[in-house]
Design a protein around this motif. Structure first.
Motif, short mmCIF file in Angstrom:
data_model
loop_
_atom_site.label_atom_id
_atom_site.label_comp_id
_atom_site.label_asym_id
_atom_site.label_seq_id
_atom_site.Cartn_x
_atom_site.Cartn_y
_atom_site.Cartn_z
N SER A 64 0.64 -1.02 0.07
CA SER A 64 -0.11 0.04 0.23
C SER A 64 0.73 1.28 0.16
CB SER A 64 -0.84 0.13 1.52
OG SER A 64 -0.17 -0.07 2.46
N ALA A 65 0.47 2.57 -0.41
CA ALA A 65 0.65 4.25 -0.20
C ALA A 65 0.98 3.90 1.19
CB ALA A 65 0.37 4.50 -0.60
N GLU A 66 1.07 3.60 2.10
CA GLU A 66 1.44 3.76 3.34
C GLU A 66 2.59 2.73 3.85
OE1 GLU A 66 -1.68 2.99 2.91
OE2 GLU A 66 -3.26 4.39 2.84
N GLU A 67 2.77 1.82 3.42
CA GLU A 67 3.41 0.67 3.39
C GLU A 67 4.29 1.02 2.91
OE1 GLU A 67 1.80 -3.55 4.05
OE2 GLU A 67 1.50 -2.53 1.73
N LEU A 142 3.68 12.64 4.15
CA LEU A 142 2.43 12.42 3.92
C LEU A 142 2.15 13.68 3.64
CD1 LEU A 142 -0.15 10.88 4.35
CD2 LEU A 142 -0.12 11.80 6.63
N GLU A 143 2.67 14.91 3.81
CA GLU A 143 2.16 16.04 3.95
C GLU A 143 2.84 16.57 1.68
OE1 GLU A 143 4.29 18.28 6.86
OE2 GLU A 143 3.63 17.89 8.26
N GLY A 144 3.77 15.91 1.65
CA GLY A 144 3.60 16.14 0.52
C GLY A 144 4.98 14.94 0.28
N PRO A 145 5.23 15.07 -1.27
CA PRO A 145 6.19 13.99 -1.64
C PRO A 145 7.43 14.35 -2.25
CG PRO A 145 5.42 15.11 -3.79
CD PRO A 145 4.40 16.37 -2.47
N GLU A 146 8.05 15.97 -1.52
CA GLU A 146 9.62 16.13 -1.76
C GLU A 146 10.21 16.93 -0.38
OE1 GLU A 146 9.45 19.38 -4.09
OE2 GLU A 146 8.51 17.83 -6.44
N LEU A 147 10.86 15.88 -0.02
CA LEU A 147 11.42 16.12 1.40
C LEU A 147 13.43 16.20 1.42
CD1 LEU A 147 11.57 16.13 3.94
CD2 LEU A 147 12.27 13.59 4.18
N ASN A 148 13.29 18.40 2.25
CA ASN A 148 15.13 18.19 1.90
C ASN A 148 15.76 18.13 3.32
OD1 ASN A 148 16.85 19.98 2.62
ND2 ASN A 148 17.33 20.07 0.54
N LEU A 149 16.22 16.95 3.19
CA LEU A 149 16.85 16.49 4.76
C LEU A 149 17.63 17.78 5.27
CD1 LEU A 149 18.39 13.04 3.31
CD2 LEU A 149 16.23 13.74 4.87
N ASN A 150 18.15 18.11 4.02
CA ASN A 150 18.68 19.88 5.30
C ASN A 150 17.36 20.54 6.19
OD1 ASN A 150 20.76 19.37 2.54
ND2 ASN A 150 21.89 20.06 3.97
N GLY A 151 16.64 20.88 5.54
CA GLY A 151 15.97 21.86 5.94
C GLY A 151 15.35 20.71 6.97
N PHE A 152 15.03 18.97 6.80
CA PHE A 152 14.22 18.18 8.14
C PHE A 152 15.53 18.72 9.02
CE2 PHE A 152 13.77 13.63 9.28
CZ PHE A 152 12.66 13.78 9.62
N LEU A 153 16.26 18.35 8.87
CA LEU A 153 17.30 18.18 9.81
C LEU A 153 17.16 19.26 10.81
CD1 LEU A 153 20.47 16.08 8.35
CD2 LEU A 153 18.29 15.03 10.07
N THR A 154 17.34 20.49 10.53
CA THR A 154 17.21 22.06 10.77
C THR A 154 15.93 22.25 11.47
OG1 THR A 154 18.81 22.76 9.02
CG2 THR A 154 17.79 24.29 10.55
N PHE A 155 14.45 21.58 10.81
CA PHE A 155 13.20 22.06 11.87
C PHE A 155 12.39 21.03 12.62
CE2 PHE A 155 14.89 25.09 8.21
CZ PHE A 155 15.15 26.62 9.14
N ARG A 156 12.66 20.13 11.68
CA ARG A 156 11.97 18.82 11.84
C ARG A 156 12.00 18.06 12.70
NH1 ARG A 156 7.58 19.16 8.26
NH2 ARG A 156 6.37 17.53 9.84
N LEU A 157 13.18 18.16 13.47
CA LEU A 157 13.55 17.04 15.16
C LEU A 157 13.71 17.50 16.09
CD1 LEU A 157 16.63 16.17 12.56
CD2 LEU A 157 14.87 14.77 12.62
N HIS A 158 12.69 17.98 16.51
CA HIS A 158 12.54 18.40 17.95
C HIS A 158 11.72 17.33 19.03
CE1 HIS A 158 11.91 22.29 16.19
NE2 HIS A 158 10.44 21.97 15.63
N THR A 159 11.75 16.17 19.10
CA THR A 159 11.99 15.20 20.07
C THR A 159 13.23 14.20 19.42
OG1 THR A 159 10.11 13.90 18.07
CG2 THR A 159 9.56 15.49 19.72
N TYR A 160 13.61 14.30 18.39
CA TYR A 160 14.50 13.39 18.59
C TYR A 160 15.94 14.13 18.65
CZ TYR A 160 18.48 11.63 15.52
OH TYR A 160 20.33 11.66 14.95
N GLU A 161 15.67 15.69 18.43
CA GLU A 161 17.14 15.81 19.40
C GLU A 161 17.04 16.75 20.88
OE1 GLU A 161 17.19 20.08 17.51
OE2 GLU A 161 18.19 19.51 16.05
#
Length: 300
Positions: A64-67, A142-161
């Motif tokens: 499936s798309a989710e998988e 899920l929000e969009g098919p394109e992911l830039n890891l630099n932005g992800f590592l900078t802005f989307r990792l609060h719980t991981y950080e």
């Protein structure tokens, strides 16, 4: 049809190669799960992009798309944890803590890296960070098919950080405790060196775990004498089994001490041997200890 694209701005050929290598390994597993998937790498100067595409409709696929989104997230997570996590952790450590010198900082960093590994007790924290990364990437895709890891590592990792930060604090605390422990052991060793012997010999029977028995030269139990010294007082504050054994041994001050054990590499045994230095001998087999511990071997 393009389904997902994961890109990263690299700083060296090594980073480009690592991105390709790790995701190439993962895409083999993905392709086995779904033959309809196609993967490609492209590069534009410093940016490298990993693209996943496939023919619609999804109803003809074997997952499936989710998988698919989950598997892509797991693949990208593998890259982050293998190639980028130590860099992220080191940057966080140096930005939030001050160190007296480079050697101290390096020792703490190595302790920190051990806590980040997927081995022993650290594995549970590794799994927790992995889960948070997978969930975060999955949400982004899920929000969009394109992911830039630099932005992800900078802005989307609060719980991981936050997990990295907690482990950094733990590494610093452990270093401070170890340093204090090493200093105190050195103090005890110095104290014992200048202390006059009060008993010719003491047998320390290590029966296992935290079970010790102290015997004199006639193999009679030794009662802990009353002692008002500063060293004994400090040891008594914690009242841990190791401290109690050490304080008793310092109080009776044997000229020779034989530690009978079947586990000579345990920290408590090594600490006793370190404090009493040339007064101490580790025994793994002798007539005395065989009565308590069974057969074994002798060490010096």
């Amino acid at each position: 049809m393009e389904l997902f694209s994961i890109s990263i701005d690299t700083r060296s050929d090594h980073e480009k190669e690592a991105f390709r290598r790790i995701l190439s390994d993962k895409q083999k597993e993905l392709h086995k799960r779904c033959k309809q998937l196609k993967f490609a790498f492209s590069a534009a100067e410093a940016r490298v992009t990993w693209t996943c595409s496939g023919k619609l409709p999804l109803s003809t696929w074997t997952l499936s798309a989710e998988e698919l989104r989950r598997l892509i997230s797991e693949a990208v997570t593998a890259y982050i944890m293998e190639e980028r996590e130590q860099e992220l952790a080191a940057r966080l450590l140096y930005s939030e803590f001050e160190f007296d010198d480079e050697e101290e900082a390096e020792r703490i960093l190595q302790c920190y890296f051990q806590l980040l590994s997927n081995e022993g007790e650290a594995a549970q924290y590794w799994q927790s960070r992995r889960r948070k990364l997978v969930e975060g990437i999955d949400q982004c895709l899920l929000e969009g098919p394109e992911l830039n890891l630099n932005g992800f590592l900078t802005f989307r990792l609060h719980t991981y950080e936050q997990e990295l930060r907690d482990l950094a604090e733990y590494a610093v605390d452990e270093f401070i405790l170890d340093q204090q422990y090493e200093e105190f052991v050195s103090l005890l060793k110095y104290f014992v060196y200048f202390q006059e012997p009060k008993m010719p010999i003491v047998h320390v029977i290590h029966k296992g775990e935290e079970d010790f028995l102290l015997l004199d030269g006639n193999l009679r139990p030794i009662e802990r004498p009353q002692e008002d010294g500063l060293i004994i007082e400090r040891l008594d504050q914690e009242m841990e089994i190791e401290d109690m054994i050490v304080s008793t041994l310092i109080a009776v001050s044997p000229a020779r001490m034989i530690i009978h054990t079947r586990n000579p590499d345990l920290p408590v045994i090594m600490t006793l041997a370190q404090i009493f230095d040339n007064r101490a001998q580790i025994c793994c087999s002798c007539p005395e200890c065989s009565v308590f511990l069974g057969s074994g071997r002798m060490m010096t």
